[in-house]
Design a protein around this motif. Structure first.
Motif, PDB file in Angstrom:
ATOM      1  N   UNK A   4       0.836  -1.206   0.000  1.00  0.00           N
ATOM      2  CA  UNK A   4       0.000   0.000   0.000  1.00  0.00           C
ATOM      3  C   UNK A   4       0.873   1.259   0.000  1.00  0.00           C
ATOM      4  N   UNK A   5       1.907   1.259   0.816  1.00  0.00           N
ATOM      5  CA  UNK A   5       2.789   2.425   0.897  1.00  0.00           C
ATOM      6  C   UNK A   5       3.536   2.611  -0.425  1.00  0.00           C
ATOM      7  N   UNK A   6       4.002   1.513  -1.009  1.00  0.00           N
ATOM      8  CA  UNK A   6       4.688   1.603  -2.311  1.00  0.00           C
ATOM      9  C   UNK A   6       3.753   2.201  -3.356  1.00  0.00           C
ATOM     10  N   UNK A  17       1.975   6.776  -6.766  1.00  0.00           N
ATOM     11  CA  UNK A  17       0.922   7.718  -7.178  1.00  0.00           C
ATOM     12  C   UNK A  17       1.423   9.158  -7.055  1.00  0.00           C
ATOM     13  N   UNK A  18       2.061   9.426  -5.944  1.00  0.00           N
ATOM     14  CA  UNK A  18       2.547  10.795  -5.700  1.00  0.00           C
ATOM     15  C   UNK A  18       3.654  11.185  -6.679  1.00  0.00           C
ATOM     16  N   UNK A  19       4.563  10.262  -6.952  1.00  0.00           N
ATOM     17  CA  UNK A  19       5.653  10.569  -7.892  1.00  0.00           C
ATOM     18  C   UNK A  19       5.094  10.776  -9.306  1.00  0.00           C
ATOM     19  N   UNK A  20       4.055  10.012  -9.653  1.00  0.00           N
ATOM     20  CA  UNK A  20       3.445  10.183 -10.991  1.00  0.00           C
ATOM     21  C   UNK A  20       2.771  11.544 -11.085  1.00  0.00           C
ATOM     22  N   UNK A  36      -1.030   8.736   5.249  1.00  0.00           N
ATOM     23  CA  UNK A  36      -0.943   9.250   3.876  1.00  0.00           C
ATOM     24  C   UNK A  36      -0.142  10.528   3.765  1.00  0.00           C
ATOM     25  N   UNK A  37      -0.273  11.417   4.735  1.00  0.00           N
ATOM     26  CA  UNK A  37       0.446  12.697   4.665  1.00  0.00           C
ATOM     27  C   UNK A  37       1.953  12.463   4.775  1.00  0.00           C
ATOM     28  N   UNK A  38       2.340  11.539   5.641  1.00  0.00           N
ATOM     29  CA  UNK A  38       3.762  11.224   5.819  1.00  0.00           C
ATOM     30  C   UNK A  38       4.336  10.613   4.527  1.00  0.00           C
ATOM     31  N   UNK A  39       3.548   9.752   3.892  1.00  0.00           N
ATOM     32  CA  UNK A  39       3.991   9.115   2.638  1.00  0.00           C
ATOM     33  C   UNK A  39       4.153  10.178   1.555  1.00  0.00           C
ATOM     34  N   UNK A  40       3.167  11.071   1.460  1.00  0.00           N
ATOM     35  CA  UNK A  40       3.219  12.112   0.427  1.00  0.00           C
ATOM     36  C   UNK A  40       4.442  13.017   0.622  1.00  0.00           C
ATOM     37  N   UNK A  41       4.727  13.356   1.866  1.00  0.00           N
ATOM     38  CA  UNK A  41       5.881  14.232   2.124  1.00  0.00           C
ATOM     39  C   UNK A  41       7.191  13.557   1.721  1.00  0.00           C
ATOM     40  N   UNK A  42       7.279  12.286   2.036  1.00  0.00           N
ATOM     41  CA  UNK A  42       8.527  11.588   1.697  1.00  0.00           C
ATOM     42  C   UNK A  42       8.643  11.452   0.180  1.00  0.00           C
ATOM     43  N   UNK A  43       7.529  11.133  -0.476  1.00  0.00           N
ATOM     44  CA  UNK A  43       7.552  11.053  -1.945  1.00  0.00           C
ATOM     45  C   UNK A  43       7.973  12.399  -2.541  1.00  0.00           C
ATOM     46  N   UNK A  44       7.487  13.474  -1.948  1.00  0.00           N
ATOM     47  CA  UNK A  44       7.849  14.798  -2.474  1.00  0.00           C
ATOM     48  C   UNK A  44       9.346  15.061  -2.329  1.00  0.00           C
ATOM     49  N   UNK A  45       9.932  14.563  -1.238  1.00  0.00           N
ATOM     50  CA  UNK A  45      11.377  14.770  -1.058  1.00  0.00           C
ATOM     51  C   UNK A  45      12.158  13.993  -2.123  1.00  0.00           C
ATOM     52  N   UNK A  46      11.616  12.840  -2.538  1.00  0.00           N
ATOM     53  CA  UNK A  46      12.258  12.069  -3.612  1.00  0.00           C
ATOM     54  C   UNK A  46      12.068  12.798  -4.947  1.00  0.00           C
ATOM     55  N   UNK A  47      10.832  13.230  -5.198  1.00  0.00           N
ATOM     56  CA  UNK A  47      10.540  13.930  -6.463  1.00  0.00           C
ATOM     57  C   UNK A  47      11.440  15.153  -6.607  1.00  0.00           C
ATOM     58  N   UNK A  48      11.672  15.839  -5.496  1.00  0.00           N
ATOM     59  CA  UNK A  48      12.488  17.060  -5.561  1.00  0.00           C
ATOM     60  C   UNK A  48      13.934  16.753  -5.912  1.00  0.00           C
ATOM     61  N   UNK A  59       4.968  22.120 -15.988  1.00  0.00           N
ATOM     62  CA  UNK A  59       5.088  21.171 -14.881  1.00  0.00           C
ATOM     63  C   UNK A  59       4.761  21.885 -13.583  1.00  0.00           C
ATOM     64  N   UNK A  60       3.733  21.345 -12.919  1.00  0.00           N
ATOM     65  CA  UNK A  60       3.287  21.998 -11.696  1.00  0.00           C
ATOM     66  C   UNK A  60       4.063  21.476 -10.500  1.00  0.00           C
ATOM     67  N   UNK A  61       4.289  22.328  -9.510  1.00  0.00           N
ATOM     68  CA  UNK A  61       4.826  21.774  -8.273  1.00  0.00           C
ATOM     69  C   UNK A  61       3.783  20.849  -7.665  1.00  0.00           C
ATOM     70  N   UNK A  62       4.221  19.873  -6.914  1.00  0.00           N
ATOM     71  CA  UNK A  62       3.251  18.944  -6.323  1.00  0.00           C
ATOM     72  C   UNK A  62       2.380  19.694  -5.336  1.00  0.00           C
ATOM     73  N   UNK A  63       1.132  19.235  -5.248  1.00  0.00           N
ATOM     74  CA  UNK A  63       0.217  19.864  -4.286  1.00  0.00           C
ATOM     75  C   UNK A  63       0.600  19.443  -2.876  1.00  0.00           C
ATOM     76  N   UNK A  64       0.126  20.181  -1.887  1.00  0.00           N
ATOM     77  CA  UNK A  64       0.424  19.769  -0.515  1.00  0.00           C
ATOM     78  C   UNK A  64      -0.188  18.404  -0.244  1.00  0.00           C
TER      79      UNK A  64
END
Ligand code: FMN
Length: 218
Positions: A16-18, A23-26, A156-168, A182-187
């Motif tokens: 689920x976390x993967x 989803x967030x990276x996409x 979910x919020x913790x997962x999204x934040x970590x994904x954002x750090x990878x995306x960055x 290309x939009x910055x990721x949403x919060x």
């Protein structure tokens, strides 16, 4: 840049976390493949197809599951040649606060060995789901004696934040309408399981501890 997210799970929270990381990276326009690590050589992903890799595992008895640990050991040369992120999924958030540090330290030695092989950009510890049927009778008795609480602690919020750090940290992939759009990721979206603010220091901290109250259960 195509990113591989691969994981080993026993009861599904790591999958689920993967999936949520993918989803967030996409959403940030990074092509992502998600693969389960079964332990079978023929099922192992071909790393030459990927420019970056996120590898994660459930934690059992202080260590990664064998398919994930073996994948890192066997493919460490290929992994170390590209940016790698690692994540562990345990039950830290199910423990009473006083025991959380001990649980995290218990995992450290086997994990440090894997980290030394691939030198990940970051390692993050998430909490997953723990239910009575996952444990042996003795495990259930110990669980109760330690004051742990069953439930889903996937945040979910913790997962999204970590994904954002990878995306960055990944080079930008042009979206369908070109790089200028290309939009910055949403919060991070509110966590459907209960909103919890991220740990101080954001998603790159090693603890991955959550103060999220468990879903009442059992
Ligand atoms: C037999 C067993 C041993 C476990 N050992 C640990 C452990 O040492 N440390 C920890 O943090 N969590 C431990 N857990 C909790 C799991 O890591 C947690 O439930 C996680 O969400 C499992 O991920 P999965 O759903 O992807 O299998 C254990 C769970 C089981 C069933």
């Amino acid at each position: 840049m195509t990113v591989l997210i691969c994981y080993a799970t026993e009861h599904g929270s790591t999958r689920e976390i993967a999936g949520r990381l993918a989803e967030r990276l996409r959403e940030a326009h990074h092509p992502v493949d998600v693969r389960s690590l079964s332990g079978q050589e023929e099922d192992r992903p071909d790393l030459t197809r990927y420019e970056a890799c996120v590898v994660g595992s459930a934690v059992h008895d202080g260590a990664w599951l064998t398919p994930a640990a073996a994948f890192v050991r066997d493919r460490h040369t290929d992994l170390a040649a590209r940016p790698v992120w690692m994540f562990s999924v345990g039950m830290t958030a199910a423990l009473p606060r006083l025991l959380r540090g001990l649980a995290d330290r218990g995992e450290q030695r086997p994990l440090v060995e894997l980290q030394q092989l691939v030198r990940p950009r970051d390692h993050h510890r998430f909490s997953g789901t723990i239910r009575p049927q996952h444990l042996s009778r003795t495990g259930r008795i110990l669980f109760r004696l330690l004051g742990c609480r069953y439930g889903s602690y996937v945040n979910g919020a913790e997962i999204a934040l970590w994904a954002d750090s990878i995306a960055a940290a990944l080079p930008r992939t042009p979206g369908p309408t070109g790089p200028s759009r290309v939009r910055p990721t949403r919060p991070p979206a509110p966590d459907p399981l209960g909103t919890v603010p991220p740990a101080p220091g954001g998603a790159t901290v090693e603890s991955g501890r959550s103060s999220q109250p468990p879903l009442p259960e059992g």
